[in-house]
Design an enzyme around this catalytic site. Structure first.
Site, PDB file in Angstrom:
ATOM      1  N   HIS A 169       7.140  33.756   5.151  1.00  0.00           N
ATOM      2  CA  HIS A 169       6.405  32.490   5.353  1.00  0.00           C
ATOM      3  C   HIS A 169       5.441  32.166   4.212  1.00  0.00           C
ATOM      4  O   HIS A 169       4.766  31.143   4.274  1.00  0.00           O
ATOM      5  CB  HIS A 169       5.618  32.530   6.665  1.00  0.00           C
ATOM      6  CG  HIS A 169       6.496  32.563   7.879  1.00  0.00           C
ATOM      7  ND1 HIS A 169       7.422  31.573   8.165  1.00  0.00           N
ATOM      8  CD2 HIS A 169       6.619  33.471   8.882  1.00  0.00           C
ATOM      9  CE1 HIS A 169       8.058  31.876   9.284  1.00  0.00           C
ATOM     10  NE2 HIS A 169       7.594  33.026   9.741  1.00  0.00           N
ATOM     11  N   ASP A 204      15.820  35.897  10.092  1.00  0.00           N
ATOM     12  CA  ASP A 204      14.656  35.907  10.989  1.00  0.00           C
ATOM     13  C   ASP A 204      14.743  34.683  11.911  1.00  0.00           C
ATOM     14  O   ASP A 204      15.249  33.632  11.517  1.00  0.00           O
ATOM     15  CB  ASP A 204      13.373  35.857  10.156  1.00  0.00           C
ATOM     16  CG  ASP A 204      12.114  36.104  10.974  1.00  0.00           C
ATOM     17  OD1 ASP A 204      11.626  37.248  10.963  1.00  0.00           O
ATOM     18  OD2 ASP A 204      11.623  35.153  11.623  1.00  0.00           O
ATOM     19  N   HIS A 206      12.452  32.743  12.709  1.00  0.00           N
ATOM     20  CA  HIS A 206      11.665  31.648  12.129  1.00  0.00           C
ATOM     21  C   HIS A 206      12.195  31.273  10.752  1.00  0.00           C
ATOM     22  O   HIS A 206      12.602  32.135   9.978  1.00  0.00           O
ATOM     23  CB  HIS A 206      10.199  32.076  11.980  1.00  0.00           C
ATOM     24  CG  HIS A 206       9.561  32.541  13.251  1.00  0.00           C
ATOM     25  ND1 HIS A 206       9.508  33.878  13.617  1.00  0.00           N
ATOM     26  CD2 HIS A 206       8.948  31.846  14.242  1.00  0.00           C
ATOM     27  CE1 HIS A 206       8.883  33.988  14.785  1.00  0.00           C
ATOM     28  NE2 HIS A 206       8.536  32.767  15.189  1.00  0.00           N
ATOM     29  N   ASP A 293      13.611  39.071  15.576  1.00  0.00           N
ATOM     30  CA  ASP A 293      13.006  38.253  16.637  1.00  0.00           C
ATOM     31  C   ASP A 293      14.007  37.269  17.230  1.00  0.00           C
ATOM     32  O   ASP A 293      13.660  36.465  18.098  1.00  0.00           O
ATOM     33  CB  ASP A 293      11.718  37.548  16.162  1.00  0.00           C
ATOM     34  CG  ASP A 293      11.754  37.099  14.717  1.00  0.00           C
ATOM     35  OD1 ASP A 293      12.841  37.113  14.104  1.00  0.00           O
ATOM     36  OD2 ASP A 293      10.684  36.713  14.199  1.00  0.00           O
TER      37      ASP A 293
HETATM   38  C1  SP5 Z   1       7.758  36.912  10.027  1.00  0.00           C
HETATM   39  C2  SP5 Z   1       7.553  36.212  11.324  1.00  0.00           C
HETATM   40  O1  SP5 Z   1       8.327  36.405  12.245  1.00  0.00           O
HETATM   41  N1  SP5 Z   1       6.471  35.424  11.430  1.00  0.00           N
HETATM   42  C3  SP5 Z   1       6.252  34.705  12.615  1.00  0.00           C
HETATM   43  C4  SP5 Z   1       4.921  34.065  12.678  1.00  0.00           C
HETATM   44  C5  SP5 Z   1       4.754  33.341  13.958  1.00  0.00           C
HETATM   45  N2  SP5 Z   1       3.388  33.136  14.298  1.00  0.00           N
HETATM   46  C6  SP5 Z   1       3.088  32.185  15.310  1.00  0.00           C
HETATM   47  C7  SP5 Z   1       3.851  32.389  16.537  1.00  0.00           C
HETATM   48  C8  SP5 Z   1       3.520  31.409  17.618  1.00  0.00           C
HETATM   49  C9  SP5 Z   1       4.515  31.629  18.723  1.00  0.00           C
HETATM   50  N3  SP5 Z   1       4.113  31.117  19.968  1.00  0.00           N
HETATM   51  C10 SP5 Z   1       5.123  31.379  20.956  1.00  0.00           C
HETATM   52  C11 SP5 Z   1       4.566  31.455  22.330  1.00  0.00           C
HETATM   53  C12 SP5 Z   1       5.585  32.129  23.215  1.00  0.00           C
HETATM   54  N4  SP5 Z   1       5.119  32.234  24.555  1.00  0.00           N
HETATM   55 ZN    ZN Z   2      10.091  35.582  12.636  1.00  0.00          ZN
END
Ligand code: SP5
Ligand code: ZN
Length: 360
Positions: A169, A204, A206, A293
């Site tokens: 990211h 990933d 994301h 993930d």
């Molecule tokens: C590398 C990587 O996987 N970074 C991910 C960063 C995500 N950070 C914010 C996540 C917010 C997710 N909220 C989800 C709520 C689920 N109940």
């Molecule tokens: Zn991720």
């Protein structure tokens, strides 16, 4: 397969992140990498090695020197200027300093002097706290990635860099998304420098907005990503299918956004599209940003993948026939992380395994 690992990762251990105003325990924790390490140590297919020091040259080849300087100094500056507590949390700071509306018509912001302002200047979001050892951990992760890249350059068909905090990211001039330095991009640029054309496959959950940004204008590095549609999922502002690269890089970014509940079959279909594009690129090497993930039980994601599909994903990636550097990114369901990583890597090796034998 050789696995490069460095214990400095444990020095980055914030306890709390704030998601959308709500303090939560940190999902990105040292136990993630330790659970993968335990699963691979118990498997004779993997042998562990420590990284060698690579210095900052390969880092500043993809990151702004000011970002690196900030990360190196952040904790001392924070303490000297009166910051307390166990972590330096961007969410309490003016991290909107870069928002175009703040200085509209006044020219760009300059780097602030105060720690409070600087973390806002160099961090693009609010969920990535810094602690005393964060920078050392991030440097360790870079050395892991570059040492694993060296193994591929020396002729290993596969190598795995087991690292955190994850980096995909982080664009050139900012950290965030749980990460400080984009070690996948650092290793990719390092390979491209020595080999010419390189492809990145980012699996990933994301979108890897940082890696995409770093290579967006380049045609030697192809970026292919399978990820949750940014219309519903983090990082929200990048990862749409119509982002295809720019200038000479036009056509060298391929985004494959996927729906909530994405099944094994949906996933493998999108993977085929991505692999076909990679095959066309005629790359000398492949870098995989391995996020786990996508697993059905991941606490911050919404795909429905199961452990057995990771074997098939690894197997199909291997069918490209490219020297392959795998670098660990996300994945937050710790009880299954070791088994999922091991299964994926065994698929890459084409070495079937009895899943019941995985300790975890
Ligand atoms: C590398 C990587 O996987 N970074 C991910 C960063 C995500 N950070 C914010 C996540 C917010 C997710 N909220 C989800 C709520 C689920 N109940
Ligand atoms: Zn991720």
């Amino acid at each position: 397969m050789r696995v490069v690992y460095d214990s400095r990762h444990v020095l980055h251990d914030p306890t709390t992140e704030v998601q959308y105003g709500v303090p939560m325990h940190m999902y990105e924790v040292p136990a993630r990498v330790e659970s993968i390490r335990a699963a691979l140590l118990a498997d004779d297919e993997f042998s562990f090695t420590n990284p060698t020091e690579h210095g900052l040259g390969p880092v500043t080849a993809v990151h702004h020197e000011g970002l690196v300087r900030f990360l190196a100094d952040a904790w001392s500056l924070w303490r000297i200027q009166g910051g307390g507590g166990g972590a330096m949390p961007p969410q309490y700071l003016p991290d909107t300093v870069l928002h175009p509306a703040i200085r509209e018509g006044m020219g760009p912001a300059r780097e602030p002097s105060a720690a409070m302002g600087r973390i806002g200047y160099w961090c693009w979001e609010t969920m990535t706290p810094l602690v005393v050892g964060s920078y050392q951990a991030a440097r360790g992760a870079v050395d892991v990635a570059l040492t694993a890249a060296d193994l591929v350059l020396a002729g290993d068909r596969t190598a795995y860099g087991l690292a955190r905090p994850p980096g995909h990211h982080c664009p050139r001039s900012a950290f965030g998304g749980y990460g400080l330095l984009n070690y996948s991009a650092v290793a990719t640029a390092y390979l491209a420098e020595q080999l010419g054309r390189v492809a990145v496959l980012d699996v990933d959950y994301h979108h890897g907005n940082g890696t995409q940004q770093i290579f967006y204008h380049r045609d030697d590095v192809l970026y292919v990503s399978l990820h949750a549609d940014p219309d519903r999922a983090y990082p929200y502002f990048a990862g749409w299918a119509d982002e295809r690269g720019a200038a000479t890089g036009e056509g060298f970014t391929l985004n494959l956004p996927l729906p909530a509940g994405c099944t094994n079959a949906d996933y493998l279909a999108a993977l085929e599209t991505g692999l076909e594009r990679i095959a066309e690129h005629a790359a000398a090497a492949l870098v995989v940003s391995l996020g786990l993930d996508t697993y059905g039980q991941d606490p911050i994601a919404d795909f429905a993948l199961s452990t057995d599909v990771y074997y098939e994903v690894g197997r199909r990636v291997a069918s490209l026939g490219l020297p392959t550097l795998v670098l660990q990114e996300g994945g937050y369901f710790v009880p299954k992380l070791g088994e999922n990583a091991r299964t994926w890597l065994r698929g890459l090796l084409g070495s079937p395994l009895d899943l019941r034998a995985t300790p975890n």
